[in-house]
Motif scaffolding. Structure first.
Motif, PDB file in Angstrom:
ATOM      1  N   GLN A  54       1.008  -1.434   0.019  1.00 34.45           N
ATOM      2  CA  GLN A  54       0.035  -0.093   0.169  1.00 34.45           C
ATOM      3  C   GLN A  54       0.836   1.176   0.063  1.00 34.45           C
ATOM      4  OE1 GLN A  54      -3.585   0.503  -0.056  1.00 34.45           O
ATOM      5  NE2 GLN A  54      -2.772   2.595  -0.277  1.00 34.45           N
ATOM      6  N   SER A  55       0.614   2.313  -0.874  1.00 32.04           N
ATOM      7  CA  SER A  55       1.241   3.344  -1.095  1.00 32.04           C
ATOM      8  C   SER A  55       0.766   4.546   0.046  1.00 32.04           C
ATOM      9  CB  SER A  55       1.108   3.924  -2.315  1.00 32.04           C
ATOM     10  OG  SER A  55       2.095   3.167  -3.210  1.00 32.04           O
ATOM     11  N   VAL A  56       1.724   5.069   0.782  1.00 35.50           N
ATOM     12  CA  VAL A  56       1.133   6.055   1.932  1.00 35.50           C
ATOM     13  C   VAL A  56       2.021   7.172   2.056  1.00 35.50           C
ATOM     14  CG1 VAL A  56       0.402   6.217   4.185  1.00 35.50           C
ATOM     15  CG2 VAL A  56      -0.183   4.010   3.129  1.00 35.50           C
ATOM     16  N   ILE A  57       1.525   8.264   1.911  1.00 42.24           N
ATOM     17  CA  ILE A  57       2.212   9.543   2.104  1.00 42.24           C
ATOM     18  C   ILE A  57       1.887  10.087   3.545  1.00 42.24           C
ATOM     19  CG2 ILE A  57       2.746  11.833   1.129  1.00 42.24           C
ATOM     20  CD1 ILE A  57       2.100  10.997  -1.455  1.00 42.24           C
ATOM     21  N   ILE A  58       2.839  10.167   4.320  1.00 39.07           N
ATOM     22  CA  ILE A  58       2.480  10.677   5.588  1.00 39.07           C
ATOM     23  C   ILE A  58       2.476  12.342   5.432  1.00 39.07           C
ATOM     24  CG2 ILE A  58       3.318  10.882   8.163  1.00 39.07           C
ATOM     25  CD1 ILE A  58       2.081   8.426   7.507  1.00 39.07           C
ATOM     26  N   VAL A  59       1.665  12.843   5.976  1.00 40.32           N
ATOM     27  CA  VAL A  59       1.451  14.289   5.576  1.00 40.32           C
ATOM     28  C   VAL A  59       1.443  15.098   7.141  1.00 40.32           C
ATOM     29  CG1 VAL A  59       0.249  16.490   4.486  1.00 40.32           C
ATOM     30  CG2 VAL A  59       0.429  14.067   3.398  1.00 40.32           C
ATOM     31  N   THR A  60       2.275  15.563   7.472  1.00 39.44           N
ATOM     32  CA  THR A  60       2.306  16.025   8.837  1.00 39.44           C
ATOM     33  C   THR A  60       3.164  17.506   9.066  1.00 39.44           C
ATOM     34  OG1 THR A  60       2.766  15.603  11.121  1.00 39.44           O
ATOM     35  CG2 THR A  60       4.159  14.690   9.332  1.00 39.44           C
ATOM     36  N   ALA A  61       2.707  18.130  10.233  1.00 46.35           N
ATOM     37  CA  ALA A  61       3.451  19.266  10.557  1.00 46.35           C
ATOM     38  C   ALA A  61       4.706  19.102  11.449  1.00 46.35           C
ATOM     39  CB  ALA A  61       2.512  20.591  11.234  1.00 46.35           C
ATOM     40  N   LEU A  62       4.901  17.776  11.712  1.00 45.39           N
ATOM     41  CA  LEU A  62       5.704  17.400  12.675  1.00 45.39           C
ATOM     42  C   LEU A  62       6.934  16.875  11.945  1.00 45.39           C
ATOM     43  CD1 LEU A  62       3.757  14.864  14.777  1.00 45.39           C
ATOM     44  CD2 LEU A  62       4.411  17.333  15.561  1.00 45.39           C
ATOM     45  N   ASP A  63       7.986  17.923  11.808  1.00 49.74           N
ATOM     46  CA  ASP A  63       9.182  17.829  11.063  1.00 49.74           C
ATOM     47  C   ASP A  63      10.304  17.196  12.014  1.00 49.74           C
ATOM     48  OD1 ASP A  63      11.172  17.548   9.293  1.00 49.74           O
ATOM     49  OD2 ASP A  63      11.399  19.782   9.110  1.00 49.74           O
ATOM     50  N   LYS A  64      10.180  15.745  12.209  1.00 46.68           N
ATOM     51  CA  LYS A  64      11.147  15.217  13.445  1.00 46.68           C
ATOM     52  C   LYS A  64      11.765  13.955  12.715  1.00 46.68           C
ATOM     53  CE  LYS A  64       8.376  16.308  17.116  1.00 46.68           C
ATOM     54  NZ  LYS A  64       7.480  15.878  18.255  1.00 46.68           N
ATOM     55  N   PRO A  65      13.164  14.194  12.391  1.00 45.45           N
ATOM     56  CA  PRO A  65      13.882  13.083  11.765  1.00 45.45           C
ATOM     57  C   PRO A  65      13.701  11.558  12.114  1.00 45.45           C
ATOM     58  CG  PRO A  65      15.122  15.098  11.841  1.00 45.45           C
ATOM     59  CD  PRO A  65      13.842  15.174  12.762  1.00 45.45           C
TER      60      PRO A  65
END
Length: 314
Positions: A205-216
């Motif tokens: 399954q292709s999933v793009i995580i879209v979030t404001a959390l810019d945590k490596p």
């Protein structure tokens, strides 16, 4: 509405005919063909609204069959195409089926699907009028963000939107979208839990995580757990479109590779069974296995190629 049924020359069509009767089709509205040539003649001569096909006929499998049906010569009008699941040796990847413009359906469900196609407003049901149109699910509780993404993608894909985790996951369970845009901080069910549940069911399954959390560290964790990409807000809509197309192309290649591997394994198993049946002098079993192999590898050799093979020394 008229139906064209494409079957192998040796197939028993009794179950298909029963479904046609259950769907209310008369004998005159259903045409049965058992070769590629007969299929082409039928497409040119008969008005055909729906096609029902087995995985392979005498010299053509569903992939070549669909390419032929959707070619410019025969695609003067869009028509749903159904592949009978029971005739497939291995599972057909849904993403590839959509790409080629057909829907996999069991024989027992065929009558219901044909009735649904015939109902007003369901012209697109069961067969892709535009084989390249993929489905995208946006699970995002920020209504402005989800609306913006939806408007950016709706001209390219069939887009569904959910504003909480549980309803989004239930929507995915029902449709298994080709691509999911997934927020992390969601009510009712977190994005991480949704991702985990999806990957258990479909590891491709292709999933793009879209979030404001810019945590490596979080990004690495989610990518290791099955996410395809990690997109930080804010982002440009052009970047989103490009990423969606990139992942869908990648997903198609992965499904093709997986299908090819599964098909190769199935052929390997049948070759071993064929060798064993030959060693035991089981003539009927040999014929059965050979018929199965021909279905997986349709015989489209030219006469010159056949002569060359017969003369060849191994």
């Amino acid at each position: 509405m008229n139906v064209l049924v494409v079957t192998d020359p040796f197939s028993d069509t009794a179950a298909i005919k029963a479904q046609m009767t259950a769907a209310g089709f008369s004998t005159e509205s259903v045409v049965y063909v058992k070769s590629a040539r007969a299929l082409m003649d039928a497409l040119l001569i008969h008005r055909c609204d729906v096609i029902v096909a087995e995985y392979a006929i005498a010299n053509m499998d569903i992939w070549r069959l669909s390419t032929l049906i959707n070619s410019l010569r025969f695609s003067t009008q869009p028509r749903p195409t159904f592949l009978l699941k029971e005739t497939c040796e291995i599972d057909i990847p849904l993403l590839l089926a959509k790409e080629y413009g057909f829907t996999v359906v069991s024989i027992d469900d065929l009558a219901g699907r044909l009735i649904a196609v015939r109902e007003p407003g369901n012209g697109r049901f069961g067969g892709a009028m535009n084989p390249a149109r993929h489905s995208v699910l946006i699970i995002e509780d920020d209504k402005d963000a989800s609306l913006t993404a939806c408007h950016a993608l709706k001209d390219l894909y069939d887009v569904d939107v959910a504003d909480d985790g549980l309803s989004g996951y239930e929507l995915w369970e029902a449709k298994h979208h080709d691509l999911v845009l997934l927020d992390l901080m969601l009510p009712n069910l977190s994005g991480e839990d949704i991702l985990s549940n999806m990957i258990v069911i479909n590891k491709h399954q292709s999933v793009i995580i879209v979030t404001a959390l810019d945590k490596p560290r979080l990004q690495h964790k989610l990518l290791l757990n099955g996410a395809s990409e990690y997109l930080c807000k804010p982002f440009s809509l052009d970047a989103l479109k490009a990423l969606c197309q990139k992942l869908l192309n990648k997903s198609k290649l992965l499904h093709q590779a997986h299908y090819a591997e599964a098909k190769l394994n199935a052929i390997r198993n049948r070759v071993w069974l064929l060798d064993y049946a030959l060693s035991q002098n089981e003539g009927d079993r040999v014929k059965e296995i050979m018929a199965s192999l021909k279905g997986m590898l349709p015989n489209n050799l030219t006469e010159d190629e056949k002569i060359s093979l017969i003369a060849r020394e191994f």
